[in-house]
Design a protein around this motif. Structure first.
Motif, short mmCIF file in Angstrom:
data_model
loop_
_atom_site.label_atom_id
_atom_site.label_comp_id
_atom_site.label_asym_id
_atom_site.label_seq_id
_atom_site.Cartn_x
_atom_site.Cartn_y
_atom_site.Cartn_z
N ASP A 190 0.86 -1.30 -0.08
CA ASP A 190 0.06 -0.16 -0.01
C ASP A 190 0.83 1.21 -0.01
OD1 ASP A 190 -2.50 -1.49 0.03
OD2 ASP A 190 -2.65 -1.51 2.03
N THR A 191 0.28 2.28 -0.43
CA THR A 191 1.07 3.72 -0.59
C THR A 191 0.44 4.63 0.61
OG1 THR A 191 1.01 3.46 -2.68
CG2 THR A 191 1.21 5.71 -1.94
N PRO A 192 1.33 5.11 1.46
CA PRO A 192 0.97 5.88 2.67
C PRO A 192 -0.03 7.21 2.12
CG PRO A 192 3.22 5.57 2.87
CD PRO A 192 2.87 5.02 1.54
N GLN A 193 0.20 7.87 1.13
CA GLN A 193 -0.47 8.85 0.48
C GLN A 193 -2.05 8.46 0.33
OE1 GLN A 193 0.38 10.18 -3.31
NE2 GLN A 193 -0.05 12.37 -2.75
N SER A 194 -2.38 7.26 -0.11
CA SER A 194 -3.79 6.79 -0.15
C SER A 194 -4.28 5.72 0.92
CB SER A 194 -3.81 6.05 -1.71
OG SER A 194 -2.86 4.95 -1.67
N TRP A 202 1.64 5.82 7.50
CA TRP A 202 2.44 7.25 7.77
C TRP A 202 3.65 7.31 8.69
CZ3 TRP A 202 3.03 8.50 12.81
CH2 TRP A 202 2.14 7.96 13.74
N LEU A 203 4.12 6.07 9.41
CA LEU A 203 5.39 6.02 9.97
C LEU A 203 6.26 5.84 9.12
CD1 LEU A 203 4.23 3.58 12.78
CD2 LEU A 203 5.03 5.69 13.19
N VAL A 206 7.60 9.49 7.80
CA VAL A 206 8.27 9.96 9.16
C VAL A 206 9.36 9.31 9.50
CG1 VAL A 206 7.90 10.24 11.55
CG2 VAL A 206 5.93 10.64 9.77
N LEU A 207 9.78 8.35 9.65
CA LEU A 207 11.00 7.32 9.96
C LEU A 207 12.00 7.80 8.84
CD1 LEU A 207 9.50 4.09 11.15
CD2 LEU A 207 10.58 6.13 12.63
N CYS A 208 11.59 7.76 7.58
CA CYS A 208 12.45 8.07 6.45
C CYS A 208 13.21 9.55 6.82
CB CYS A 208 11.91 8.31 5.19
SG CYS A 208 11.77 6.74 4.22
N LEU A 209 12.18 10.57 6.92
CA LEU A 209 12.74 11.93 7.45
C LEU A 209 13.58 11.79 8.56
CD1 LEU A 209 12.74 14.95 6.51
CD2 LEU A 209 10.53 15.19 7.93
N VAL A 210 12.72 11.43 9.52
CA VAL A 210 13.74 11.58 10.90
C VAL A 210 15.16 10.87 11.01
CG1 VAL A 210 13.74 10.66 13.38
CG2 VAL A 210 11.80 11.62 12.35
N SER A 211 15.18 9.42 10.43
CA SER A 211 16.40 8.69 10.26
C SER A 211 17.29 9.49 9.43
CB SER A 211 16.10 7.25 9.70
OG SER A 211 15.57 7.59 8.53
N ILE A 247 8.93 10.76 -1.30
CA ILE A 247 8.97 9.57 -2.10
C ILE A 247 8.36 8.47 -1.40
CG2 ILE A 247 10.35 7.75 -3.14
CD1 ILE A 247 12.33 9.73 -4.24
N ALA A 248 8.66 8.61 -0.15
CA ALA A 248 8.18 7.21 0.98
C ALA A 248 6.70 7.50 0.99
CB ALA A 248 8.87 7.28 2.03
N TYR A 249 6.31 8.81 0.76
CA TYR A 249 4.76 9.11 1.09
C TYR A 249 4.03 8.93 -0.09
CZ TYR A 249 0.94 11.81 1.82
OH TYR A 249 -0.74 12.36 2.46
N THR A 250 4.38 8.98 -1.25
CA THR A 250 3.75 8.63 -2.43
C THR A 250 3.80 7.46 -3.22
OG1 THR A 250 5.58 9.90 -3.64
CG2 THR A 250 3.86 11.21 -2.90
#
Length: 282
Positions: A190-194, A202-203, A206-211, A247-250
């Motif tokens: 699945d895609t976080p955006q949809s 959504w994690l 978020v984890l992509c950005l934080v890490s 990218i991870a969101y979409t």
């Protein structure tokens, strides 16, 4: 984009190899990333040595900046002389910073085209199946978009009796593959955006950005190279984490999951290499 699709096709063989043993795509991505780190290890050592040499030059760089601060051209010339004398390439780490992004795009195409790039089913069969499913009233639109192959894998159990173009072995592989994307309660197809908030996908962004941000912030402190963020590295410190999170969101969660694992392993690898290849030992 054909080059990334080709890379995804190559990666697909390794991902499927690990999947055959683990029956879980999340675990396969972890093993896949570890193997890539081992393959790239000689390049990582070279990058670490380059960072250590840059750290060793910080004192001389500061002297040049202080002496020629009002003459940018002269300062640039003196910096180039210093790099040549010491055998240091200030952009030495740029390529190895871009490589993970290229790999992520390859992973992306192995995920969004799982039938052709991971299961390696003939493209003609996949196209025939898609064209047939697109004619089904009410659900045909699911198979006409960019993620049509993913939706076929997700809903294969329902449509498998209407897809005679796949052999018995291919059908069994598709059905098994569709069950292997659940990792720690997250559906990596699945895609976080949809997806809904309750899906917890959504994690992933978020984890992509934080890490990424934490790694970029801690790396100079660990290596002692406070001047490492220059040239392409300077803007990558901010742009790359934001870009990877977007990218991870979409895209399918499996892509973002790879980026998280890669970032964490990259940080641990740099920390270990800095013990052996630091400014003092160099």
């Amino acid at each position: 984009m054909q080059i990334f699709s080709w890379i995804g096709n190559v990666f697909g063989y390794l991902l499927w190899f690990f999947y055959e043993f683990t029956k879980n795509y999340g675990v396969s991505i972890i093993l896949f990333t570890i193997v890539l780190k081992i393959i790239m290890f000689p390049f990582s050592i070279k990058q670490q040595k380059s960072m250590a040499k840059n750290t060793r030059l910080q004192g001389k760089q500061k002297e040049i900046q202080k002496k020629y601060g009002n003459n940018k051209q002269k300062m640039s010339e003196e910096m180039q002389k210093l790099y040549q004398q010491e055998g240091v390439n200030p952009m030495g780490g740029c390529l190895t910073s871009i490589i993970p992004l290229i790999i992520m795009m390859g992973i992306y195409y192995s995920v969004v085209n799982p039938l052709q790039n991971t299961l390696h089913i003939a493209g003609s069969k996949v196209t025939e199946a898609m064209q047939l499913l697109q004619q089904v009233p009410g659900v045909g639109n699911l198979f006409s978009g960019f993620y049509g192959e993913i939706d076929l894998v997700k809903h294969f159990d329902f449509f498998k009796d209407f897809l005679p173009m796949f052999s018995a072995d291919e059908a069994a592989n598709i059905a098994s593959f569709g069950q292997g994307f659940n990792f720690l309660g997250l559906n990596l197809l699945d895609t976080p955006q949809s997806s809904s908030f309750s899906s917890m996908l959504w994690l992933i962004p978020v984890l992509c950005l934080v890490s990424s941000l934490v790694t970029q912030w801690l790396m100079p402190k660990i290596t002692g190279n406070q001047m490492a963020m220059q040239g392409c590295m300077k803007w990558m410190m901010f742009i790359l984490p934001l870009f990877s999170a977007w990218i991870a969101y979409t895209v399918p969660a499996a892509v973002g999951f790879y980026w998280i694992i890669n970032t964490v392993l990259q940080f641990l690898q740099t920390w270990v290499l800095n013990i052996f290849y630091n400014a003092d030992t160099m």
